[in-house]
Design a protein around this motif. Structure first.
Motif, PDB file in Angstrom:
ATOM      1  N   SER A   1      22.972  13.334  -6.847  1.00 55.68           N
ATOM      2  CA  SER A   1      23.092  12.454  -8.008  1.00 55.68           C
ATOM      3  C   SER A   1      23.616  11.062  -7.653  1.00 55.68           C
ATOM      4  O   SER A   1      23.401  10.114  -8.402  1.00 55.68           O
ATOM      5  N   HIS A   2      24.295  10.919  -6.521  1.00 58.45           N
ATOM      6  CA  HIS A   2      24.820   9.611  -6.120  1.00 58.45           C
ATOM      7  C   HIS A   2      23.980   8.974  -5.016  1.00 58.45           C
ATOM      8  O   HIS A   2      24.429   8.048  -4.343  1.00 58.45           O
ATOM      9  N   THR A   3      22.772   9.468  -4.838  1.00 50.30           N
ATOM     10  CA  THR A   3      21.858   8.877  -3.857  1.00 50.30           C
ATOM     11  C   THR A   3      20.962   7.864  -4.561  1.00 50.30           C
ATOM     12  O   THR A   3      20.945   7.778  -5.793  1.00 50.30           O
ATOM     13  N   ALA A   4      20.185   7.140  -3.785  1.00 56.61           N
ATOM     14  CA  ALA A   4      19.243   6.169  -4.341  1.00 56.61           C
ATOM     15  C   ALA A   4      17.809   6.706  -4.316  1.00 56.61           C
ATOM     16  O   ALA A   4      16.858   5.935  -4.328  1.00 56.61           O
ATOM     17  N   ILE A   5      17.676   8.030  -4.263  1.00 57.27           N
ATOM     18  CA  ILE A   5      16.341   8.623  -4.237  1.00 57.27           C
ATOM     19  C   ILE A   5      16.133   9.580  -5.410  1.00 57.27           C
ATOM     20  O   ILE A   5      17.087  10.063  -6.005  1.00 57.27           O
ATOM     21  N   LEU A   6      14.869   9.820  -5.710  1.00 61.80           N
ATOM     22  CA  LEU A   6      14.455  10.855  -6.647  1.00 61.80           C
ATOM     23  C   LEU A   6      13.382  11.683  -5.966  1.00 61.80           C
ATOM     24  O   LEU A   6      12.653  11.181  -5.103  1.00 61.80           O
TER      25      LEU A   6
ATOM     26  N   TYR B   1       0.827  -1.209   0.000  1.00 59.74           N
ATOM     27  CA  TYR B   1       0.000   0.000   0.000  1.00 59.74           C
ATOM     28  C   TYR B   1       0.865   1.265   0.000  1.00 59.74           C
ATOM     29  O   TYR B   1       0.633   2.182  -0.781  1.00 59.74           O
ATOM     30  N   VAL B   2       1.877   1.303   0.852  1.00 60.82           N
ATOM     31  CA  VAL B   2       2.720   2.501   0.958  1.00 60.82           C
ATOM     32  C   VAL B   2       3.652   2.638  -0.240  1.00 60.82           C
ATOM     33  O   VAL B   2       3.697   3.686  -0.877  1.00 60.82           O
ATOM     34  N   THR B   3       4.386   1.591  -0.575  1.00 60.30           N
ATOM     35  CA  THR B   3       5.434   1.714  -1.588  1.00 60.30           C
ATOM     36  C   THR B   3       4.929   1.657  -3.025  1.00 60.30           C
ATOM     37  O   THR B   3       5.482   2.331  -3.897  1.00 60.30           O
ATOM     38  N   ARG B   4       3.918   0.882  -3.311  1.00 59.57           N
ATOM     39  CA  ARG B   4       3.463   0.712  -4.689  1.00 59.57           C
ATOM     40  C   ARG B   4       2.224   1.544  -4.996  1.00 59.57           C
ATOM     41  O   ARG B   4       1.963   1.870  -6.140  1.00 59.57           O
ATOM     42  N   GLU B   5       1.429   1.902  -3.946  1.00 60.39           N
ATOM     43  CA  GLU B   5       0.207   2.675  -4.164  1.00 60.39           C
ATOM     44  C   GLU B   5       0.269   4.071  -3.559  1.00 60.39           C
ATOM     45  O   GLU B   5      -0.742   4.746  -3.451  1.00 60.39           O
ATOM     46  N   LYS B   6       1.465   4.478  -3.123  1.00 65.78           N
ATOM     47  CA  LYS B   6       1.720   5.823  -2.588  1.00 65.78           C
ATOM     48  C   LYS B   6       0.881   6.131  -1.342  1.00 65.78           C
ATOM     49  O   LYS B   6       0.388   7.233  -1.161  1.00 65.78           O
ATOM     50  N   GLY B   7       0.754   5.142  -0.486  1.00 66.18           N
ATOM     51  CA  GLY B   7       0.034   5.331   0.771  1.00 66.18           C
ATOM     52  C   GLY B   7       0.927   5.918   1.853  1.00 66.18           C
ATOM     53  O   GLY B   7       2.094   6.247   1.613  1.00 66.18           O
ATOM     54  N   THR B   8       0.359   6.051   3.047  1.00 64.04           N
ATOM     55  CA  THR B   8       1.093   6.551   4.207  1.00 64.04           C
ATOM     56  C   THR B   8       0.712   5.729   5.423  1.00 64.04           C
ATOM     57  O   THR B   8      -0.475   5.476   5.650  1.00 64.04           O
ATOM     58  N   GLU B   9       1.690   5.308   6.188  1.00 67.67           N
ATOM     59  CA  GLU B   9       1.396   4.609   7.428  1.00 67.67           C
ATOM     60  C   GLU B   9       0.887   5.620   8.459  1.00 67.67           C
ATOM     61  O   GLU B   9       1.221   6.807   8.379  1.00 67.67           O
ATOM     62  N   PRO B  10       0.096   5.181   9.438  1.00 68.17           N
ATOM     63  CA  PRO B  10      -0.381   6.113  10.466  1.00 68.17           C
ATOM     64  C   PRO B  10       0.794   6.708  11.252  1.00 68.17           C
ATOM     65  O   PRO B  10       1.790   6.033  11.495  1.00 68.17           O
ATOM     66  N   PRO B  11       0.687   7.985  11.655  1.00 69.75           N
ATOM     67  CA  PRO B  11       1.775   8.595  12.428  1.00 69.75           C
ATOM     68  C   PRO B  11       1.995   7.869  13.747  1.00 69.75           C
ATOM     69  O   PRO B  11       1.056   7.313  14.323  1.00 69.75           O
ATOM     70  N   PHE B  12       3.221   7.852  14.208  1.00 73.75           N
ATOM     71  CA  PHE B  12       3.657   7.252  15.472  1.00 73.75           C
ATOM     72  C   PHE B  12       3.443   5.735  15.522  1.00 73.75           C
ATOM     73  O   PHE B  12       3.421   5.154  16.589  1.00 73.75           O
TER      74      PHE B  12
ATOM     75  N   GLU C   1       7.483  14.539  -3.288  1.00 70.45           N
ATOM     76  CA  GLU C   1       7.502  13.104  -2.982  1.00 70.45           C
ATOM     77  C   GLU C   1       8.934  12.589  -3.105  1.00 70.45           C
ATOM     78  O   GLU C   1       9.704  13.058  -3.938  1.00 70.45           O
ATOM     79  N   VAL C   2       9.275  11.603  -2.288  1.00 68.36           N
ATOM     80  CA  VAL C   2      10.569  10.941  -2.351  1.00 68.36           C
ATOM     81  C   VAL C   2      10.319   9.495  -2.765  1.00 68.36           C
ATOM     82  O   VAL C   2       9.515   8.799  -2.141  1.00 68.36           O
ATOM     83  N   VAL C   3      10.994   9.058  -3.843  1.00 67.48           N
ATOM     84  CA  VAL C   3      10.860   7.691  -4.331  1.00 67.48           C
ATOM     85  C   VAL C   3      12.237   7.061  -4.465  1.00 67.48           C
ATOM     86  O   VAL C   3      13.249   7.758  -4.582  1.00 67.48           O
ATOM     87  N   CYS C   4      12.262   5.740  -4.449  1.00 63.74           N
ATOM     88  CA  CYS C   4      13.500   5.002  -4.666  1.00 63.74           C
ATOM     89  C   CYS C   4      13.873   5.092  -6.141  1.00 63.74           C
ATOM     90  O   CYS C   4      13.056   4.818  -7.016  1.00 63.74           O
ATOM     91  N   LYS C   5      15.099   5.492  -6.414  1.00 60.62           N
ATOM     92  CA  LYS C   5      15.587   5.637  -7.785  1.00 60.62           C
ATOM     93  C   LYS C   5      15.641   4.295  -8.501  1.00 60.62           C
ATOM     94  O   LYS C   5      15.433   4.212  -9.705  1.00 60.62           O
ATOM     95  N   GLN C   6      15.892   3.225  -7.767  1.00 59.41           N
ATOM     96  CA  GLN C   6      16.071   1.914  -8.382  1.00 59.41           C
ATOM     97  C   GLN C   6      14.750   1.242  -8.736  1.00 59.41           C
ATOM     98  O   GLN C   6      14.618   0.659  -9.803  1.00 59.41           O
ATOM     99  N   CYS C   7      13.743   1.316  -7.847  1.00 60.82           N
ATOM    100  CA  CYS C   7      12.507   0.548  -8.084  1.00 60.82           C
ATOM    101  C   CYS C   7      11.247   1.393  -8.083  1.00 60.82           C
ATOM    102  O   CYS C   7      10.152   0.864  -8.211  1.00 60.82           O
ATOM    103  N   ASP C   8      11.373   2.696  -7.915  1.00 59.07           N
ATOM    104  CA  ASP C   8      10.246   3.625  -7.946  1.00 59.07           C
ATOM    105  C   ASP C   8       9.298   3.459  -6.757  1.00 59.07           C
ATOM    106  O   ASP C   8       8.142   3.860  -6.819  1.00 59.07           O
ATOM    107  N   ALA C   9       9.762   2.895  -5.675  1.00 60.68           N
ATOM    108  CA  ALA C   9       8.918   2.752  -4.480  1.00 60.68           C
ATOM    109  C   ALA C   9       8.668   4.119  -3.852  1.00 60.68           C
ATOM    110  O   ALA C   9       9.600   4.917  -3.699  1.00 60.68           O
ATOM    111  N   HIS C  10       7.430   4.382  -3.480  1.00 66.35           N
ATOM    112  CA  HIS C  10       7.112   5.601  -2.732  1.00 66.35           C
ATOM    113  C   HIS C  10       7.674   5.430  -1.325  1.00 66.35           C
ATOM    114  O   HIS C  10       7.422   4.429  -0.653  1.00 66.35           O
TER     115      HIS C  10
END
Length: 176
Positions: free
Chosen positions: A119-124, A58-69, A137-146
């Motif tokens: 440029s040498h990080t694993a984020i976009l 839900y979080v990584t592939r559907e751009k969801g958010t886990e509940p705070p705390f 938004e911050v996503v993984c450069k390698q797999c596009d995970a949110h």
């Protein structure tokens, strides 16, 4: 406001030419910026669902958010590296983690950052207008995970607060 939104559209969309947007591409940028072979090919939605827990999907592939705390790593103070739960790319060092009081693990910069150069990080970074306002938004450069979002209210010297979902991360303890 329109000028501001146009400027934001330019900054977050830093894609590597020839890279796929969804799933794992055949190559990725290594720690030193060289191309390296990924460990696994692109995954389908069904394969991601099989690999991840429902909350991780839900979080990584559907751009969801886990509940705070609620996140596992919110109060983690152990030394180590935080990796992408989907593809194991190194994302954030515990050395840059801080308590923001927002309810999510927060980092002042991504692993591999040199000054303002990511440029040498694993984020976009990507523009996110899903809630009606502009966020980055911050996503993984390698797999596009949110992973989460980045805000300009972090500690000095970067002034950034990477607000990242615990379920998008896998922690590996130890020196790095």
């Amino acid at each position: 406001m329109e000028v501001f939104l146009r400027a934001l559209r330019v900054l977050p969309f830093r894609e590597v030419p020839g890279r796929r947007v969804r799933g794992l591409s055949g190559t990725r940028r290594g720690d030193a910026g060289s191309l390296t072979k990924c460990e696994s090919p692109s995954l389908t939605k069904a394969e991601w669902q099989k690999k991840l827990t429902p909350e991780q999907f839900y979080v990584t592939r559907e751009k969801g958010t886990e509940p705070p705390f609620s996140g596992t790593y919110l109060n983690n103070k152990d030394p180590g590296m935080y990796h992408c739960v989907c593809c194991d790319a190194p994302l954030f060092s515990s050395e840059k983690k801080f308590c923001s009081g927002t309810g999510w693990p927060s980092f002042s910069e991504a692993h591999g950052t040199s000054g303002l150069d990511e440029s040498h990080t694993a984020i976009l970074r990507r523009l996110d207008t899903s809630l009606g306002s502009a966020r980055t938004e911050v996503v993984c450069k390698q797999c596009d995970a949110h992973l989460g979002h980045v805000f300009p209210d972090g500690p000095a010297p970067s002034g950034q607060r990477f607000c990242i979902n615990s379920v998008a991360l896998k922690f590996k303890a130890g020196k790095h």
